[in-house]
Enzyme design. Structure first.
Site, short mmCIF file in Angstrom:
data_model
loop_
_atom_site.label_atom_id
_atom_site.label_comp_id
_atom_site.label_asym_id
_atom_site.label_seq_id
_atom_site.Cartn_x
_atom_site.Cartn_y
_atom_site.Cartn_z
N GLU A 204 0.87 -1.17 0.00
CA GLU A 204 0.00 0.00 0.00
C GLU A 204 0.91 1.22 0.00
OE1 GLU A 204 -3.07 -0.41 -0.54
OE2 GLU A 204 -3.04 -2.58 -0.19
N HIS B 146 -7.82 -3.93 0.20
CA HIS B 146 -6.81 -2.89 0.07
C HIS B 146 -5.92 -2.75 1.30
CE1 HIS B 146 -8.23 -1.53 -3.81
NE2 HIS B 146 -9.47 -1.47 -3.34
N ASP C 128 -4.68 -8.65 0.91
CA ASP C 128 -4.60 -8.75 -0.55
C ASP C 128 -3.57 -9.80 -0.96
OD1 ASP C 128 -6.43 -6.76 -0.48
OD2 ASP C 128 -5.26 -5.30 -1.63
#
Length: 598
Positions: free
Chosen positions: A52, A200, A205
Site C-alpha cells: 500500500e 486494500h 490482498d
C-alpha cells in the site's frame, strides 16, 4: 542417481563418431532420473507480496504497508506484515481507500528498516542478481516491484532481480471475459473462491493473491506450465498447441550436447547446441522464441533427438559439422564456407592486391582473412591502397616496360609509381609496397595510424561521409588481420592438447590437430588424469597436414577452438610445434580497437 545416456570409453573419452551413432538410436535406452526434468512447480517457493502506498508512482510516492505470504506446494510457510512510516502525509483519498491513517503510521518503522527484513523473509537478501531462486508474485507486479526496486536503490543496495510473476498478466492469458468482466484482484478472488476478500490492506490482498495464483497455475498446467522454467514466459502469448510440445524436453539430459528437431518423417528440421540440453529445448516453447521460421519449425516438429557431448566445445563443433552434413531446412548457414575470400599480393615482379578464394598453406604467412564476404575483403583492399602506392591495374607487368605502354591517371595524381612505363624498378616498387606486406603479416600499426590520420583530417574538413567510408575500411582491415593472426598458429600446429579444470572437479581436455577438433575428454575429480590424456591422444582423430590454408576444418571450427584456448585457466599439456609459434604477438593486430559507427 540418474544414469548417463551414453556408455563412455575407459578414461571418460568418447569419440565423436561413436557418440553420434549411439544418439541416433543404436544405443541402450536409459531411464532418466527425476532430477533431470527441471524443477516442478510444487517444489518452487513463491513469495506473494502486496504494497500500500501514498500514490501511484515510486518517484513521487512512498510505501505505507508491506504484506507478503511465502508458499510452497500449496502450504503457507510464513507471513510478513508491517505498516511503514512514509515520512510524508497520506492523502485523504488514499486513507479512504486503504483505511490507513497518518496516526497509524507515525510510530511505524521507515522503509529503510523494513526492506532488509522483507528481503530476508523472501530469501532475497544477498542473492546474486538474476540467479534462480524465489519467485516473487504480485497482482499488477510492475507497481509493487517498481516501489521495492526504487527503495532498494535509494538505500544504495543491489536489487536482486528475482524472477517475477504477474497474476494480472497471467489472468489475461487464462481467464476469458465470459468468466470475469475484468482482471481485478477482487473479481479473480471471487472466481477462484479465495478464502479472504481483498480489502486494500497489504496482507489481506497478498493472501487473496495466493489463492488466485493457485487457481491460475491449475489452469496453466494442461498448457505445459508445469516447471519453474516454464514460468518465465507463462504470461506471454504462446499458442497452446506449441506449449504442450514442451514435453519434448522432459526426457533430455541436463548436460552439454547437440539437439536435432525431427519432422513427421524423422527428417532433421533444425540442429542446435546447448550447455544444458533440457533447459535450451524447453526455451523454444516459450514466448522468448520469437523467430517466425523457428515457430513454423516447432509446429511441424514431432520429436527431439539429443546428441550428448563430453564438453560444450565438442557440442559446438558437432553442431557445425552436422549442419554442414545434413543441411537442415531451418538452419541458416554459409552454403560454401570453404570458398570464403582472402586478401593477398599476386606473385609477380610488380605485385598487386587481389581477393582470392583459395590460399595454400605455405602462403598463410602473408594473407589476411578469411573474410565473411567479398565486400569486406574489398574494403580491406581499399584500405591498403590508401596507405601505400600499390598499383591497381589488373594486367601482369614484366620487369621491363612494354613498348608503347602509357601510365594511368593514378600516376598523374602521385597515387602510383607507374612501373608499367618504367617509373619504378622492382626494388623501388618493393620498398613502396612494404607497408602492404607488413599489414598482410598482421603488422598493421603503420597502416592503422595512416588511416586514423586520414579519418581525422576528413572530419576536420567536415567531410563526414568520406570519413565514415575510411572508418569502415579500417574496420575491415583490422578484422581481417586479427582473424589471420589468430588462426595462423592453430592451423599450422600438428597437435595441441590443452586442459581446463572443471568447476565440479576434474579436468576437461581438448585435442586439436591443424586447427581441427580431434577429440575431447573429461576426467573425474580425484582421479589421475594422465590415463585420460593418453587415451585421448591415442584415440583422437588422425588429421593430415592440409594443402590449403584452414583446410583441415572450417574457419568457424578453428575459431571455436581458439576461443576455448583463450579462456582463463586453460593449460597446455602437450604441443607439437609447427612452423608458426603458438603465440599472440604483443604488438599484433589484436591490440587495435576495431572502429564502429558513431
Amino acid at each position: 542417481m540418474a544414469s548417463s545416456l551414453l556408455e563412455t570409453a575407459p578414461g571418460g573419452r568418447l569419440s565423436l563418431d561413436d557418440r553420434t551413432r549411439t544418439a541416433s538410436g543404436h544405443g541402450r535406452p536409459v531411464q532418466l532420473g527425476l532430477d533431470e526434468v527441471g524443477t516442478p512447480l510444487h517444489e518452487v517457493t513463491f513469495v506473494v507480496v502486496d504494497l500500500e502506498t501514498t500514490g501511484g508512482s515510486p518517484t513521487d510516492a512512498e510505501i505505507t504497508e508491506v504484506g507478503a505470504v511465502k508458499v510452497r506446494g500449496g502450504e503457507v510457510l510464513g507471513e510478513f506484515q508491517t505498516l511503514v512510516n512514509p515520512g510524508t502525509a497520506i492523502p485523504p483519498t488514499v486513507t479512504v481507500l486503504t483505511g490507513i491513517t497518518n496516526a497509524m503510521v507515525v510510530a511505524a518503522p521507515r522503509i529503510s528498516e523494513v526492506l532488509p527484513s522483507f528481503l530476508e523473509f523472501a530469501g532475497l537478501a544477498g542473492a546474486d542478481p538474476g540467479a534462480p531462486g524465489t519467485v516473487v508474485v504480485a497482482h499488477n507486479a510492475g507497481f509493487d516491484i517498481g516501489f521495492l526496486r526504487q527503495a532498494t536503490e535509494r538505500m544504495d543496495l543491489v536489487w536482486p532481480r528475482p524472477q517475477v510473476l504477474d497474476t494480472v498478466a497471467m489472468a489475461r492469458r487464462l481467464v476469458t471475459r465470459d468468466e470475469a468482466p475484468n482482471h481485478r484482484l477482487g473479481t479473480l478472488a471471487q472466481l477462484f473462491h479465495a478464502k479472504v476478500t481483498p480489502d486494500h490492506r497489504a496482507l489481506t490482498d497478498a493472501r487473496a493473491t495466493v489463492d488466485v495464483l493457485h487457481g491460475l497455475l491449475a489452469r496453466a498446467a494442461p498448457l505445459g506450465v508445469t516447471h519453474l522454467e516454464d514460468l518465465r514466459t507463462a504470461t506471454d502469448p504462446v499458442p497452446p498447441r506449441r506449449r504442450r510440445k514442451s514435453a519434448m524436453a522432459d526426457g533430455l539430459p541436463g548436460g552439454p550436447g547437440v539437439y536435432q528437431f525431427l519432422g513427421p518423417g524423422r527428417e532433421v528440421l533444425y540442429v542446435g547446441t546447448a550447455s544444458n540440453l533440457r533447459r535450451r529445448v524447453r526455451q523454444y516453447f516459450t514466448a522468448g522464441e520469437k523467430r517466425r521460421r523457428i515457430g513454423e519449425m516447432l509446429d511441424i516438429a514431432v520429436g527431439v533427438r539429443p546428441v550428448p557431448c563430453a564438453t560444450v566445445l565438442e557440442a559446438q563443433v558437432r553442431e557445425l559439422r552436422l549442419i554442414a552434413e545434413l543441411d537442415p531446412p531451418y538452419n541458416r548457414r554459409s552454403r560454401r564456407p570453404e570458398r570464403r575470400p582472402w586478401l593477398r599480393l599476386t606473385d609477380e615482379p610488380f605485385p598487386r592486391l587481389s581477393v582470392v578464394r583459395r590460399v595454400g598453406s605455405a602462403e598463410m604467412a602473408e594473407v589476411l582473412g578469411p573474410f565473411g564476404s567479398r565486400r569486406a575483403a574489398m574494403s580491406a583492399l581499399e584500405a591498403l591502397q590508401e596507405v601505400a602506392p600499390v598499383r591497381r591495374c589488373t594486367s601482369r607487368l614484366p620487369q621491363a616496360p612494354r613498348a608503347g605502354a602509357s601510365a594511368c591517371a593514378l600516376a598523374e595524381m602521385n597515387r602510383c609509381g607507374a612501373p608499367c612505363v618504367g617509373g619504378q624498378t622492382v626494388e623501388l616498387y618493393r620498398g613502396a609496397v612494404r607497408p602492404v606486406r607488413e599489414a598482410l603479416r598482421a603488422q598493421v600499426d603503420g597502416a592503422a595510424a595512416r588511416l586514423h590520420e586520414k579519418i581525422a583530417e576528413l572530419a576536420r574538413q567536415q567531410r563526414y561521409e568520406e570519413a565514415a567510408i575510411q572508418r569502415d575500411r579500417l574496420a575491415a582491415l583490422l578484422q581481417g588481420a586479427r582473424r589471420a593472426e589468430r588462426l595462423r598458429p592453430l592451423v599450422a600446429t600438428p597437435e595441441i592438447l590443452a586442459a581446463r579444470r572443471k568447476e565440479s572437479g576434474g579436468w576437461e581436455f581438448v585435442l586439436a590437430r591443424f586447427g581441427r577438433l580431434a577429440g575431447t575428454a573429461v576426467s573425474r575429480a580425484g582421479e589421475d588424469p594422465m590415463p585420460v590424456v593418453g587415451a585421448l591422444r591415442a584415440g583422437g582423430e588422425v588429421v593430415r597436414a592440409p594443402e590449403a590454408a584452414c583446410g583441415a576444418a572450417p574457419v568457424e571450427e578453428t575459431e571455436l577452438i581458439a576461443s576455448w584456448l583463450e579462456q582463463p585457466g586453460v593449460r597446455l599439456v602437450a604441443v607439437e610445434e609447427g612452423p608458426v609459434p603458438l603465440a599472440c604477438p604483443v604488438r599484433g593486430a589484436a591490440r587495435h580497437r576495431v572502429p564502429t559507427a558513431g
